[in-house]
Motif scaffolding. Structure first.
Motif, PDB file in Angstrom:
ATOM      1  N   UNK A 212      -6.575  -1.685 -21.044  1.00 19.92           N
ATOM      2  CA  UNK A 212      -5.728  -2.191 -22.118  1.00 19.92           C
ATOM      3  C   UNK A 212      -4.380  -1.473 -22.141  1.00 19.92           C
ATOM      4  N   UNK A 213      -4.404  -0.166 -21.961  1.00 16.86           N
ATOM      5  CA  UNK A 213      -3.166   0.620 -21.963  1.00 16.86           C
ATOM      6  C   UNK A 213      -2.282   0.238 -20.780  1.00 16.86           C
ATOM      7  N   UNK A 214      -2.903   0.103 -19.608  1.00 16.15           N
ATOM      8  CA  UNK A 214      -2.151  -0.300 -18.413  1.00 16.15           C
ATOM      9  C   UNK A 214      -1.506  -1.658 -18.624  1.00 16.15           C
TER      10      UNK A 214
ATOM     11  N   UNK B 216       0.840  -1.200   0.000  1.00 14.60           N
ATOM     12  CA  UNK B 216       0.000   0.000   0.000  1.00 14.60           C
ATOM     13  C   UNK B 216       0.877   1.254   0.000  1.00 14.60           C
ATOM     14  N   UNK B 217       0.571   2.218  -0.870  1.00 12.35           N
ATOM     15  CA  UNK B 217       1.401   3.422  -0.942  1.00 12.35           C
ATOM     16  C   UNK B 217       1.315   4.275   0.316  1.00 12.35           C
ATOM     17  N   UNK B 218       2.446   4.897   0.666  1.00 11.72           N
ATOM     18  CA  UNK B 218       2.511   5.787   1.816  1.00 11.72           C
ATOM     19  C   UNK B 218       3.207   7.078   1.384  1.00 11.72           C
ATOM     20  N   UNK B 219       3.027   8.132   2.150  1.00 16.14           N
ATOM     21  CA  UNK B 219       3.657   9.410   1.830  1.00 16.14           C
ATOM     22  C   UNK B 219       5.174   9.297   1.820  1.00 16.14           C
ATOM     23  N   UNK B 220       5.706   8.418   2.658  1.00  9.12           N
ATOM     24  CA  UNK B 220       7.156   8.253   2.731  1.00  9.12           C
ATOM     25  C   UNK B 220       7.737   7.676   1.444  1.00  9.12           C
TER      26      UNK B 220
ATOM     27  N   UNK C 121       1.422   2.935  -6.320  1.00 12.90           N
ATOM     28  CA  UNK C 121       0.356   3.871  -6.667  1.00 12.90           C
ATOM     29  C   UNK C 121      -0.437   3.402  -7.894  1.00 12.90           C
ATOM     30  N   UNK C 122       0.232   2.718  -8.829  1.00 20.09           N
ATOM     31  CA  UNK C 122      -0.465   2.205 -10.008  1.00 20.09           C
ATOM     32  C   UNK C 122      -1.455   1.115  -9.618  1.00 20.09           C
ATOM     33  N   UNK C 123      -1.041   0.195  -8.749  1.00 20.48           N
ATOM     34  CA  UNK C 123      -1.923  -0.893  -8.340  1.00 20.48           C
ATOM     35  C   UNK C 123      -3.065  -0.379  -7.466  1.00 20.48           C
ATOM     36  N   UNK C 124      -2.778   0.605  -6.625  1.00 13.74           N
ATOM     37  CA  UNK C 124      -3.841   1.198  -5.809  1.00 13.74           C
ATOM     38  C   UNK C 124      -4.859   1.884  -6.707  1.00 13.74           C
TER      39      UNK C 124
ATOM     40  N   UNK D 298       9.536  -5.135  -2.248  1.00 14.63           N
ATOM     41  CA  UNK D 298       8.827  -5.925  -3.246  1.00 14.63           C
ATOM     42  C   UNK D 298       8.287  -5.064  -4.386  1.00 14.63           C
ATOM     43  N   UNK D 299       7.758  -3.888  -4.060  1.00 17.51           N
ATOM     44  CA  UNK D 299       7.196  -2.995  -5.073  1.00 17.51           C
ATOM     45  C   UNK D 299       7.826  -1.614  -4.954  1.00 17.51           C
TER      46      UNK D 299
END
Length: 201
Positions: A165-167, A80-84, A115-118, A108-109
């Protein structure tokens, strides 16, 4: 040569990844035929609508399964994305834009993946909501009204399909061009570090 590897993707991740991929193929093919009737890859329109409906429900089921294990297994801590994470943004952008050839070290990511997966989860929820609004316009009347009516919702629904499709195209390009071992890791789970032998799964 000694083998250096680590377990990158567990069985649930691999199952939901490939099941989602296959299901999305049928969703897109059937969706294209519904929106562009001349694209009769699945035969009759009735068949296309049936495949689209079944694939849609399977998409929801796989999404719920993925989210459940995401939180149940504590994966949100690393995915999960964080500000840090914004501190990693500059180096990873330079790497992907071929400004700096040195690959940044991350867990791992990287920050862009997080941010893309979120964002993909948010877009998937929106796409599901719009799909239900098209299928049950009376029940989801407020959704139709919010997005400007059935025609507008259909345009939004189709546009988001092209976003998917683009992703997917960018995702496949980055994985294959950067490191083919990432693809293999999504098959058997293990990532082998550079300069080591790769064992059979």
């Amino acid at each position: 040569m000694a083998q250096e590897r680590y377990y990158k993707h567990d069985g649930i991740e691999r199952f939901t990844h490939w099941a989602h991929m296959l299901d999305t193929v049928f969703l897109i093919l059937s969706g294209l035929q519904i929106h562009y009737p001349g694209f009769a890859v699945l035969g009759s329109m009735q068949t296309a609508r049936f495949v689209h409906l079944v694939s849609g429900y399977l998409f929801i089921f796989l999404g719920i399964l993925h989210v459940y294990f995401f939180f149940a297994l504590g994966k949100r801590k690393i995915a999960m994305p964080h500000l840090s994470d914004f501190g990693e943004l500059g180096p990873i952008l330079k790497y992907y834009l071929f400004i700096d050839g040195a690959k940044p070290d991350y867990a791992k990511y990287n920050v862009l993946q997080k941010f893309a997966y979120a964002g993909l989860f948010v877009v998937s929820f929106l796409q599901t909501l719009l799909g239900f609004a098209l299928y049950w316009p009376i029940l989801f009347g407020p959704v139709l009204a919010l997005f400007g009516g059935a025609v507008a919702v259909r345009i939004w629904h189709t546009t988001i399909m092209w976003v998917f499709l683009s992703f997917t195209a960018v995702h496949v390009y980055l994985v294959v061009s950067e490191d083919i071992r990432l693809v293999k890791a999504m098959v058997h789970g293990y990532y082998y570090k550079e300069g080591t032998d790769e064992a059979k799964p």
